[in-house]
Design a protein around this motif. Structure first.
Motif, PDB file in Angstrom:
ATOM      1  N   ARG A 293      -0.479  -4.133 -52.133  1.00  0.00           N
ATOM      2  CA  ARG A 293      -0.774  -5.212 -53.072  1.00  0.00           C
ATOM      3  C   ARG A 293      -0.496  -6.561 -52.403  1.00  0.00           C
ATOM      4  N   GLY A 294      -1.145  -7.597 -52.922  1.00  0.00           N
ATOM      5  CA  GLY A 294      -0.837  -8.954 -52.470  1.00  0.00           C
ATOM      6  C   GLY A 294      -1.843  -9.483 -51.476  1.00  0.00           C
ATOM      7  N   ASN A 295      -1.356  -9.864 -50.271  1.00  0.00           N
ATOM      8  CA  ASN A 295      -2.152 -10.559 -49.264  1.00  0.00           C
ATOM      9  C   ASN A 295      -2.638 -11.903 -49.801  1.00  0.00           C
ATOM     10  N   HIS A 296      -1.682 -12.701 -50.254  1.00  0.00           N
ATOM     11  CA  HIS A 296      -1.973 -14.055 -50.689  1.00  0.00           C
ATOM     12  C   HIS A 296      -0.737 -14.924 -50.461  1.00  0.00           C
ATOM     13  N   TYR A 297      -0.927 -16.244 -50.597  1.00  0.00           N
ATOM     14  CA  TYR A 297       0.205 -17.155 -50.433  1.00  0.00           C
ATOM     15  C   TYR A 297       0.173 -18.225 -51.509  1.00  0.00           C
ATOM     16  N   HIS A 298       1.299 -18.914 -51.636  1.00  0.00           N
ATOM     17  CA  HIS A 298       1.442 -20.003 -52.597  1.00  0.00           C
ATOM     18  C   HIS A 298       1.901 -21.261 -51.865  1.00  0.00           C
ATOM     19  N   THR A 299       1.627 -22.408 -52.467  1.00  0.00           N
ATOM     20  CA  THR A 299       2.030 -23.675 -51.854  1.00  0.00           C
ATOM     21  C   THR A 299       3.153 -24.367 -52.610  1.00  0.00           C
ATOM     22  N   ARG A 300       3.531 -23.816 -53.790  1.00  0.00           N
ATOM     23  CA  ARG A 300       4.585 -24.464 -54.571  1.00  0.00           C
ATOM     24  C   ARG A 300       5.484 -23.473 -55.315  1.00  0.00           C
ATOM     25  N   LYS A 301       5.021 -22.253 -55.541  1.00  0.00           N
ATOM     26  CA  LYS A 301       5.714 -21.318 -56.424  1.00  0.00           C
ATOM     27  C   LYS A 301       6.916 -20.662 -55.750  1.00  0.00           C
ATOM     28  N   ILE A 302       7.962 -20.438 -56.565  1.00  0.00           N
ATOM     29  CA  ILE A 302       9.110 -19.634 -56.139  1.00  0.00           C
ATOM     30  C   ILE A 302       8.874 -18.229 -56.680  1.00  0.00           C
ATOM     31  N   GLU A 303       8.930 -17.229 -55.800  1.00  0.00           N
ATOM     32  CA  GLU A 303       8.576 -15.872 -56.216  1.00  0.00           C
ATOM     33  C   GLU A 303       9.554 -14.863 -55.626  1.00  0.00           C
ATOM     34  N   ARG A 304       9.954 -13.904 -56.463  1.00  0.00           N
ATOM     35  CA  ARG A 304      10.873 -12.846 -56.029  1.00  0.00           C
ATOM     36  C   ARG A 304      10.233 -11.476 -56.227  1.00  0.00           C
ATOM     37  N   PHE A 305      10.314 -10.633 -55.187  1.00  0.00           N
ATOM     38  CA  PHE A 305       9.904  -9.227 -55.258  1.00  0.00           C
ATOM     39  C   PHE A 305      11.173  -8.380 -55.291  1.00  0.00           C
ATOM     40  N   ALA A 306      11.357  -7.577 -56.336  1.00  0.00           N
ATOM     41  CA  ALA A 306      12.523  -6.703 -56.441  1.00  0.00           C
ATOM     42  C   ALA A 306      12.061  -5.255 -56.532  1.00  0.00           C
ATOM     43  N   VAL A 307      12.435  -4.454 -55.547  1.00  0.00           N
ATOM     44  CA  VAL A 307      12.062  -3.039 -55.541  1.00  0.00           C
ATOM     45  C   VAL A 307      13.134  -2.248 -56.281  1.00  0.00           C
ATOM     46  N   ILE A 308      12.717  -1.552 -57.343  1.00  0.00           N
ATOM     47  CA  ILE A 308      13.628  -0.840 -58.228  1.00  0.00           C
ATOM     48  C   ILE A 308      13.592   0.667 -57.967  1.00  0.00           C
ATOM     49  N   SER A 309      12.411   1.174 -57.673  1.00  0.00           N
ATOM     50  CA  SER A 309      12.265   2.608 -57.452  1.00  0.00           C
ATOM     51  C   SER A 309      11.158   2.846 -56.439  1.00  0.00           C
ATOM     52  N   GLY A 310      11.386   3.781 -55.543  1.00  0.00           N
ATOM     53  CA  GLY A 310      10.414   4.062 -54.496  1.00  0.00           C
ATOM     54  C   GLY A 310      10.760   3.324 -53.214  1.00  0.00           C
ATOM     55  N   LYS A 311       9.864   3.413 -52.253  1.00  0.00           N
ATOM     56  CA  LYS A 311      10.108   2.808 -50.937  1.00  0.00           C
ATOM     57  C   LYS A 311       8.953   1.883 -50.589  1.00  0.00           C
ATOM     58  N   ALA A 312       9.286   0.673 -50.137  1.00  0.00           N
ATOM     59  CA  ALA A 312       8.255  -0.346 -49.904  1.00  0.00           C
ATOM     60  C   ALA A 312       8.418  -1.015 -48.554  1.00  0.00           C
ATOM     61  N   LEU A 313       7.288  -1.447 -48.020  1.00  0.00           N
ATOM     62  CA  LEU A 313       7.241  -2.330 -46.857  1.00  0.00           C
ATOM     63  C   LEU A 313       6.695  -3.666 -47.329  1.00  0.00           C
ATOM     64  N   ILE A 314       7.490  -4.717 -47.177  1.00  0.00           N
ATOM     65  CA  ILE A 314       7.041  -6.072 -47.484  1.00  0.00           C
ATOM     66  C   ILE A 314       6.784  -6.786 -46.167  1.00  0.00           C
ATOM     67  N   GLN A 315       5.625  -7.417 -46.056  1.00  0.00           N
ATOM     68  CA  GLN A 315       5.269  -8.184 -44.862  1.00  0.00           C
ATOM     69  C   GLN A 315       4.972  -9.624 -45.263  1.00  0.00           C
ATOM     70  N   ILE A 316       5.424 -10.580 -44.449  1.00  0.00           N
ATOM     71  CA  ILE A 316       5.111 -11.990 -44.674  1.00  0.00           C
ATOM     72  C   ILE A 316       4.714 -12.631 -43.345  1.00  0.00           C
ATOM     73  N   ARG A 317       3.827 -13.621 -43.424  1.00  0.00           N
ATOM     74  CA  ARG A 317       3.384 -14.340 -42.221  1.00  0.00           C
ATOM     75  C   ARG A 317       3.017 -15.760 -42.614  1.00  0.00           C
ATOM     76  N   LYS A 318       3.556 -16.732 -41.902  1.00  0.00           N
ATOM     77  CA  LYS A 318       3.167 -18.124 -42.140  1.00  0.00           C
ATOM     78  C   LYS A 318       1.687 -18.274 -41.808  1.00  0.00           C
ATOM     79  N   VAL A 319       0.969 -19.017 -42.631  1.00  0.00           N
ATOM     80  CA  VAL A 319      -0.486 -19.003 -42.551  1.00  0.00           C
ATOM     81  C   VAL A 319      -1.033 -19.543 -41.233  1.00  0.00           C
ATOM     82  N   ASP A 320      -0.244 -20.334 -40.509  1.00  0.00           N
ATOM     83  CA  ASP A 320      -0.710 -20.867 -39.231  1.00  0.00           C
ATOM     84  C   ASP A 320      -0.018 -20.190 -38.046  1.00  0.00           C
TER      85      ASP A 320
END
Length: 377
Positions: A293-320
């Motif tokens: 899921r995802g593959n998007h970015y924000h320019t002003r929003k504060i956002e939190r991802f909290a994993v509660i159940s299961g196993k996840a890979l979170i990836q982030i990359r600065k757009v430039d």
């Protein structure tokens, strides 16, 4: 001009240039960006090809600080003259937007270099039927600034994150503009159809604070966010929100993921997901194994991802940037990652069971102003 306005930014790799380049990337329906590299100033061919490719050139490249002020002046005037020469040698008349400074009227060689550089561009416009707009810019702050170079706010944020104590040397009142607001001002000038060949105007500041007031806010952010794990009270579209996003940009990427405190008894488990001084929107998603899921970015929003159940890979990359940061979270030890602005991000279920993720964001989703731009990590 064609359907898309081609825009090049000298100083594209610097603080203001990077932000403007990224901001224009959100305006792809009107703008085509022309890449610029600093070594173009050392190559007549590259600089000439650059100016020929542009409908609009935003000239930001400049030296801000040096122990010898004469070097600052000579460097900045040299860059202006090289750009003018490239235009004249190729018979190119792009609209030039010159990034000047409120220091134009001060008795220092940096301010003088901006004033004299503006006059050089105006002479070029008169002699070549060109167009020049000079923006007189107040003090600028924002994420990813260079400490001890771009802004005292960058210096203070860097020092606080490093556990150091910033010192206020001159507790003056400072007129400020946030980098996103400045990028918007540049953009409005880029797309404006000028009636006059030579224009100059002051970009109004959007906030004014004493240095000590800003430092107190940054210390509050450090206490609330870094020490208590709480998003502080920052209302939408305020100086405080812009300052908070600036502060968090100096936090190392390895600060995350942050584990929650899990309380367990014979009834089961309890985990506090979010404590915030600001209102926001909370939601959750379930994701089947192998799905991203995802593959998007924000320019002003504060956002939190909290994993509660299961196993996840979170990836982030600065757009430039090509650098990808990865975090593995497991619901057996619930944890969260906060998404920095200007970082595209995604979350993938890498486990064998359904992934349950809780999302918190500091503003309700508005399809008319979503601040969501899709680009793959």
């Amino acid at each position: 001009m064609g359907l898309l306005t081609t825009v090049g930014i000298t100083g594209q790799g610097g603080f203001m240039g990077t932000h403007l380049h990224n901001f224009l990337g959100t305006k792809s329906e009107k703008i085509k960006r022309v890449n610029f590299q600093n070594n173009y100033f050392d190559s007549k061919v590259n600089l000439q090809n650059f100016v020929k490719s542009c409908d609009v050139i935003v000239h930001i490249a400049a030296m801000n600080r040096h122990k010898d002020e004469q070097v600052i002046y000579d460097t900045n005037i040299s860059l202006v003259k090289k750009l003018i020469n490239a235009c004249e040698e190729t018979n190119s008349t792009p609209k030039i937007i010159f990034s000047s400074s409120a220091q134009e009227d001060l008795d220092n060689l940096y301010g003088k270099s901006k004033r004299d550089g503006r006059r050089c561009f105006e002479t070029w416009a008169i002699n070549n039927d060109g167009r020049i707009t000079s923006l007189i810019i107040p003090n600028v702050f924002g994420p990813f600034g260079r400490p001890f170079y771009n802004s005292f706010i960058a210096s203070f944020s860097h020092q606080l994150v490093q556990g150091k104590e910033p010192k206020v040397i001159n507790d003056s009142r400072v007129n400020l503009i946030y980098i996103n607001e400045l990028s918007e001002a540049f953009y409005n000038e880029i797309i404006k159809q000028n009636s006059e060949n030579i224009q100059s105007y002051v970009v109004p500041h959007t906030s004014s604070r004493k240095v000590s007031e800003i430092l107190a806010l940054l210390k509050y952010f450090k206490t609330q966010y870094l020490e208590n794990g709480q998003v502080p009270k920052v209302d939408l579209d305020t100086f405080e929100l812009d300052l908070f996003n600036t502060f968090t940009s100096f936090i190392s990427r390895d600060y995350f993921p942050r584990k929650f405190t899990k309380h367990t008894d014979d009834r089961g488990a309890f985990v506090e997901i979010m404590r915030a001084g600001s209102a926001g929107q909370t939601s959750y998603s379930t994701t089947v194994p192998g799905i991203t899921r995802g593959n998007h970015y924000h320019t002003r929003k504060i956002e939190r991802f909290a994993v509660i159940s299961g196993k996840a890979l979170i990836q982030i990359r600065k757009v430039d940037s090509d650098e990808v940061f990865e975090y593995i979270l497991d619901g057996e030890e619930p944890a969260y990652v906060d998404m920095p602005i200007w970082f595209t991000h995604n979350i993938k279920n890498i486990g064998d069971t359904e992934l349950l993720t809780v999302f918190w964001i500091n503003e309700p989703y508005n399809p008319e102003n979503s601040d969501t731009y899709f680009i793959k990590v």
